[in-house]
Motif scaffolding. Structure first.
Motif, PDB file in Angstrom:
ATOM      1  N   LYS A 179      -1.566   6.753  -0.996  1.00 22.38           N
ATOM      2  CA  LYS A 179      -2.452   7.720  -1.169  1.00 22.38           C
ATOM      3  C   LYS A 179      -2.335   9.084  -0.398  1.00 22.38           C
ATOM      4  O   LYS A 179      -1.733  10.308  -1.146  1.00 22.38           O
ATOM      5  N   LYS A 188       0.909  -1.187  -0.291  1.00 22.75           N
ATOM      6  CA  LYS A 188       0.377  -0.152  -0.198  1.00 22.75           C
ATOM      7  C   LYS A 188       0.904   1.838   0.034  1.00 22.75           C
ATOM      8  O   LYS A 188       0.245   2.496   0.153  1.00 22.75           O
ATOM      9  N   GLU A 221     -13.968   3.034  -3.106  1.00 27.56           N
ATOM     10  CA  GLU A 221     -12.707   3.409  -2.198  1.00 27.56           C
ATOM     11  C   GLU A 221     -12.795   2.669  -0.796  1.00 27.56           C
ATOM     12  O   GLU A 221     -14.180   2.600   0.112  1.00 27.56           O
ATOM     13  N   GLU A 222     -12.014   2.503   0.113  1.00 30.71           N
ATOM     14  CA  GLU A 222     -11.864   1.885   1.261  1.00 30.71           C
ATOM     15  C   GLU A 222     -11.192   2.911   2.261  1.00 30.71           C
ATOM     16  O   GLU A 222     -10.733   3.698   2.602  1.00 30.71           O
ATOM     17  N   ASN A 223     -12.460   2.900   3.489  1.00 32.87           N
ATOM     18  CA  ASN A 223     -12.882   3.244   4.539  1.00 32.87           C
ATOM     19  C   ASN A 223     -11.171   2.853   5.734  1.00 32.87           C
ATOM     20  O   ASN A 223     -10.229   2.203   5.655  1.00 32.87           O
ATOM     21  N   ASP A 224     -10.657   4.457   7.319  1.00 28.08           N
ATOM     22  CA  ASP A 224     -10.114   3.585   7.106  1.00 28.08           C
ATOM     23  C   ASP A 224     -10.319   2.540   8.603  1.00 28.08           C
ATOM     24  O   ASP A 224      -9.095   1.512   8.350  1.00 28.08           O
ATOM     25  N   ASP A 225     -11.844   2.126   8.861  1.00 31.65           N
ATOM     26  CA  ASP A 225     -12.498   0.806   9.379  1.00 31.65           C
ATOM     27  C   ASP A 225     -12.667  -0.522   8.479  1.00 31.65           C
ATOM     28  O   ASP A 225     -12.574  -1.327   8.915  1.00 31.65           O
ATOM     29  N   GLY A 226     -11.750  -0.305   6.915  1.00 33.99           N
ATOM     30  CA  GLY A 226     -12.033  -1.614   6.160  1.00 33.99           C
ATOM     31  C   GLY A 226     -13.266  -1.088   5.570  1.00 33.99           C
ATOM     32  O   GLY A 226     -13.535  -2.487   4.180  1.00 33.99           O
ATOM     33  N   SER A 227     -14.353  -0.731   5.698  1.00 35.28           N
ATOM     34  CA  SER A 227     -15.880  -0.846   5.248  1.00 35.28           C
ATOM     35  C   SER A 227     -15.288   0.289   3.868  1.00 35.28           C
ATOM     36  O   SER A 227     -14.635   0.759   3.590  1.00 35.28           O
ATOM     37  N   ASP A 239       5.782   6.805   1.432  1.00 39.92           N
ATOM     38  CA  ASP A 239       4.333   7.077   2.786  1.00 39.92           C
ATOM     39  C   ASP A 239       3.204   6.001   1.778  1.00 39.92           C
ATOM     40  O   ASP A 239       3.490   4.923   0.763  1.00 39.92           O
ATOM     41  N   LYS A 240       2.970   6.071   2.236  1.00 37.57           N
ATOM     42  CA  LYS A 240       1.295   5.024   1.924  1.00 37.57           C
ATOM     43  C   LYS A 240       0.726   5.814   0.431  1.00 37.57           C
ATOM     44  O   LYS A 240       1.258   7.062   0.016  1.00 37.57           O
TER      45      LYS A 240
END
Ligand code: ASP
Length: 591
Positions: A403, A318, A439-445, A400-401
């Motif tokens: 994003k 990532k 797109e993926e949220n921070d909580d994986g959803s 970095d990441k």
């Protein structure tokens, strides 16, 4: 009709004719026995001269003040040689005033209109009706009107029907907070103002209207991010039985025609670029192609180096390590580099590594950089070759990441382009296509990248199996780094719509409760359809060269989503609240 001509329309061809003008006193000058009034109306200024031989009129002309509303009858005559004003549309003539009527007086305006003055925006917005008298403000709204009329004409000529959709409605998910309106007749229930007409325009396709447009007000209660308005205008479009190529072609034709007609600019054919390429080369899904700088991936050369800042992200699936070469940038001073380092910090970058190329022929000796000592010379050379580094350049690095790197270097690229005057042309339009579905949220959803009604490029089964990598049939039109408009082919089958809702974690009950009417519509013969919406305010801003969308909206809100002129939003009295079945938790402070 009171007037025969607009002030700005007077010219030499009207010499010796009698005219009647109506407008505002822009400026009054007393010139040794004669009085000059510059009269202003929507179309411009005209100079009117009053001689003392018409005694009464002369006395009146002497008494009028700035911004009085007047009616003047007089005769057009060429100005004496030497008095011609090339900066005024009617500058070759003047009007000899015969009669003057004061239609209304005016107090001294809160800011002068006849000369440049640096007035705070708050004051301009408080007295917007006066601010809009200023010719440069009027010019922007006039251009806005020409723009909408050109667009309407194009869409009318192409068989689109203008249909209105409700303002009092249910939430439409476009990713912002809703403006809510309490219902009096259904105590405890609320309407939402539309974030867009999205679902209604889709339903119009189900109804068979085939081609719809609307110049539609949309409402989004967003936080005070740069240059947004809580209510704004979209050119909203939907069509049936067209694929994405057709829709892009049709709307590209509209924008090309508009620029030709209004600005005499030929935009040419718009290139298409995938989302993946845009992110890779420009770090943005709305790349400014006037700017020649590009991001170049270099992670493959840095996985093994003895420098965690690089090797970490280089080995992380990532992560991203990219370089940005700036021609001539070796002359940037330490202080400037520090400022750029701070700037990328806004986007989450923890630092900004760089290499100055003083003399490549000298190898490592010819490079100036805090990081070259960590990178084996072979890898270093591959990297420098890959970015095309030559003497005098600077190469910046982001690690970095993915994003963070894309956003930080993408923003740095734009900033450098402006700071160093690198832009290569005036207009650079393009289409960005092949967006991811989610797109993926921070909580994986997952969240919908466009909105949940956008069709994927695959079957429901494939989507279910690999939602994270699925692409959508969405497209954005980008101009000079600004998203002008975006849309998609929509889901027109119920099964697919339910699959997308499922992936978004919307339960069957919630689907029914919120979108039952859409799922119903998809059961009763929904045609394949798709469309898009353009942000009218942004478009007008770009075309007028304005610095903010507030400059091209007649009565905009402030950054805190309020109207300083009408003092909206305002308190309501207790009776109105009672009727709405609303009790406030705290009494608002009395001012
Ligand atoms: N409703 C979308 C938006 O407001 C545009 C579209 O998909 O047509 O962004």
């Amino acid at each position: 009709m009171m007037r025969t001509h607009y002030c700005g329309q007077l010219n030499e061809t009207l010499a010796d004719q009698e005219v009647t003008l109506c407008g505002w006193v822009h400026r009054r000058r007393d010139h040794g026995g004669v009085i000059f009034l510059d009269i202003r109306d929507r179309e411009g200024l005209a100079q009117v001269v009053f001689d003392p031989d018409r005694e009464e009129t002369f006395a009146l002309a002497d008494r009028v003040r700035s911004e009085y509303v007047v009616k003047v009858r007089g005769k057009v005559r060429p100005r004496p040689a030497g008095a011609v004003n090339p900066n005024m549309a009617s500058g070759a003539i003047e009007v000899l005033g015969y009669e003057l009527d004061v239609l209304n007086q005016a107090e001294t305006p809160p800011f002068p209109l006849d000369e440049y003055s640096d007035v705070g925006e708050e004051t301009r917005l408080r007295y917007r009706f006066i601010d809009l008298r200023r010719p440069e403000m009027a010019a922007k709204l006039k251009l806005r009107s020409r723009i909408t009329s050109s667009i309407r004409r194009y869409l009318d000529d192409n068989g689109f029907l203008d249909v209105e959709t409700p303002i009092l409605t249910r939430a439409t998910p476009e990713g912002a907070r809703d403006y809510l309106v309490p219902s009096r007749t259904h105590p405890g229930s609320f309407f939402a103002l539309p974030q867009s007409p999205q679902l209604f325009k889709q339903l119009l396709m189900v109804s068979g209207f085939d081609r719809y447009y609307q110049i539609a007000k949309c409402f989004r209660d967003e936080d005070l991010r740069a240059d947004r308005q809580p209510e704004f205008t979209q050119i909203d479009i939907e069509t049936s039985f067209l694929d994405e190529q057709d829709i892009m072609g049709l709307t590209e034709g509209m924008i090309r025609g508009l620029f030709k007609e209004v600005l005499d600019v030929d935009l040419g054919n718009f290139p298409h670029m995938t989302f993946e390429e845009a992110m890779r080369r420009y770090g943005s899904d709305k790349p400014d192609l006037r700017n020649p700088l590009e991001l170049v991936d270099v992670a493959d050369q840095l996985t093994e180096v003895d420098f965690k800042v690089f090797s970490g992200p280089a080995s992380d699936p990532k992560g991203r390590v990219a370089a940005l070469r700036v021609p001539g940038g070796a002359s940037l001073a330490r202080k400037q580099i520090d400022d750029y380092t701070k700037y990328v910090g806004i986007y989450g970058a923890k630092g900004l590594a760089y290499i100055k190329i003083n003399e490549r022929a000298k190898g490592v000796e010819g490079l100036q950089s805090p990081i070259v000592k960590f990178i084996p010379e072979d890898n270093l050379n591959i990297i420098l070759d890959r970015v095309g580094a030559v003497d005098g350049d600077i190469v910046f690095f982001g690690a970095d990441k993915a994003k963070v790197v894309s956003e930080a270097l993408g923003a740095l690229r734009i900033k450098l382009g402006h700071d160093l005057n690198l832009l290569t042309c005036e207009w650079a339009p393009l289409w960005v296509v092949d967006f991811p579905m989610f797109e993926e949220n921070d909580d994986g959803s997952l969240s919908a990248l466009h909105h949940p009604f956008t069709a994927p490029k695959c079957t429901p089964q494939e989507l279910q199996a690999n939602p994270g990598t699925a692409l959508s049939r969405a497209y954005d039109m980008v101009l000079n780094g600004t998203e002008l408009g975006g849309g998609s082919i929509r889901i027109h089958r119920k099964e697919m719509q339910q699959t997308v809702f499922d992936i978004l974690g919307i339960s069957a009950e919630e689907q029914q409760e919120k979108f039952g009417f859409l799922l119903d519509a998809l059961k009763y013969g929904a045609p394949p359809h798709g469309g898009l919406a353009f942000g009218l305010d942004r478009l007008v801003m770009l075309m007028t060269g304005a610095q903010s969308i507030r400059e091209v909206i007649a009565f905009p809100k402030t950054q805190s989503a309020a109207c300083v002129m009408t003092q909206a939003p305002g308190a309501v009295d207790a009776k109105a609240l009672r009727e709405l079945n609303i009790r406030l938790r705290e009494q608002p402070k009395v001012e």
